[in-house]
Write an enzyme that holds these catalytic residues in place. Sequence first.
Site, PDB file in Angstrom:
ATOM      1  N   GLY A  64      -1.520  52.863 -32.263  1.00  0.00           N
ATOM      2  CA  GLY A  64      -0.868  51.992 -31.282  1.00  0.00           C
ATOM      3  C   GLY A  64      -0.594  52.850 -30.070  1.00  0.00           C
ATOM      4  O   GLY A  64      -1.498  53.483 -29.531  1.00  0.00           O
ATOM      5  N   CYS A  97      -4.262  57.837 -35.681  1.00  0.00           N
ATOM      6  CA  CYS A  97      -4.288  57.840 -34.216  1.00  0.00           C
ATOM      7  C   CYS A  97      -2.895  58.130 -33.642  1.00  0.00           C
ATOM      8  O   CYS A  97      -2.442  59.262 -33.720  1.00  0.00           O
ATOM      9  CB  CYS A  97      -4.902  56.541 -33.707  1.00  0.00           C
ATOM     10  N   HIS A 227      -9.336  54.851 -36.482  1.00  0.00           N
ATOM     11  CA  HIS A 227      -8.657  53.655 -37.013  1.00  0.00           C
ATOM     12  C   HIS A 227      -9.440  53.081 -38.190  1.00  0.00           C
ATOM     13  O   HIS A 227     -10.248  52.179 -38.002  1.00  0.00           O
ATOM     14  CB  HIS A 227      -8.603  52.570 -35.932  1.00  0.00           C
ATOM     15  N   GLU A 229      -8.457  51.059 -40.264  1.00  0.00           N
ATOM     16  CA  GLU A 229      -8.002  49.687 -40.554  1.00  0.00           C
ATOM     17  C   GLU A 229      -8.699  48.664 -39.660  1.00  0.00           C
ATOM     18  O   GLU A 229      -8.482  47.483 -39.789  1.00  0.00           O
ATOM     19  CB  GLU A 229      -6.467  49.604 -40.417  1.00  0.00           C
TER      20      GLU A 229
HETATM   21  N1  LIG Z   1      -5.321  54.083 -30.694  1.00  0.00           N
HETATM   22  C1  LIG Z   1      -4.254  54.815 -30.600  1.00  0.00           C
HETATM   23  O1  LIG Z   1      -3.395  54.868 -31.477  1.00  0.00           O
HETATM   24  C2  LIG Z   1      -4.110  55.507 -29.309  1.00  0.00           C
HETATM   25  C3  LIG Z   1      -3.027  56.537 -29.261  1.00  0.00           C
HETATM   26  C4  LIG Z   1      -2.540  56.712 -27.837  1.00  0.00           C
HETATM   27  N2  LIG Z   1      -3.506  57.360 -27.019  1.00  0.00           N
HETATM   28  C5  LIG Z   1      -1.220  57.476 -27.858  1.00  0.00           C
HETATM   29  O2  LIG Z   1      -1.094  58.457 -27.250  1.00  0.00           O
HETATM   30  O3  LIG Z   1      -0.312  57.084 -28.499  1.00  0.00           O
END
Ligand SMILES: NC(=O)CC[C@H](N)C(=O)O
EC number: 3.5.1.2
Length: 251
Positions: A64, A97, A227, A229
């Site tokens: 996220g 992520c 990801h 998921e």
């Molecule tokens: N898809 C993602 O979770 C991106 C992470 C996002 N770039 C961050 O710094 O939180």
Amino acid sequence: MTRPEITVGILALQGAFLEHKSHLQKAIGRASPGSSLDTANFEIIEVRTPEQLASADSLVIPGGESTAISLIAERTGLLEPLRQFVRVDRKPVWGTCAGLILLSDEASKAKKGGQELIGGLHVRCQRNHFGRQAESFECNLPLPFVGEEDHPFKAVFIRAPIVEKILIGADATADVTEGVVRAPKMDCDLFDRTEIEVISSLPQTQGKEAGDIVAVRQGNIFGTSFHPELTPDVRLHAWWLQECVLSRSKE
Ligand SMILES: NC(=O)CC[C@H](N)C(=O)O
């Protein structure tokens, strides 16, 4: 005889938590009959409060926006309980992520003053390593341990971080770098020399440099840049439940 329940929490403050929930449920539903995954008694819960976190035996921190997740965690009184869960209680945790960023001891290209880390993984990750949303990509990632080697794992990278440095070792604290945000030190860190395993690195793909670290494990903490998921493949969720959640809960 009722089997003991294993509660798997999913941090549900922001990001792709519903997708993780459905993948975990599918991974359990598709387990081979009689296997330990099939016979275990799992409960999957969304975690938004310290009380819900306290009832979880393990946790997924979804992708996220790590700044948003950390801000909401701070405002809802979850940040310190999360640090306790991961670093002191050492319950199994998987960050994907943004979740990987939050679990790292250090993050570069992070928003100073706008980003709190949970920490626990002795690595420095670099946020947004591959660039903006438009530079998102998919690739076949070698993850032989999830089984079916002839069926590669499609990994989706969206503004993904990479692990740019492993911090266990002599230079772990010597290097004070500009633009790096650090998780606060905790007493428990002094005793922690758990090895970091590099689980997967990026293959040569779409003009990207091969070798960037995109999955790591340090004891009970597992982190992936991508990801899993967001594709129909539930093998990595099944592996995590089996290898990180079930095997640890037996210890
Ligand atoms: N898809 C993602 O979770 C991106 C992470 C996002 N770039 C961050 O710094 O939180």
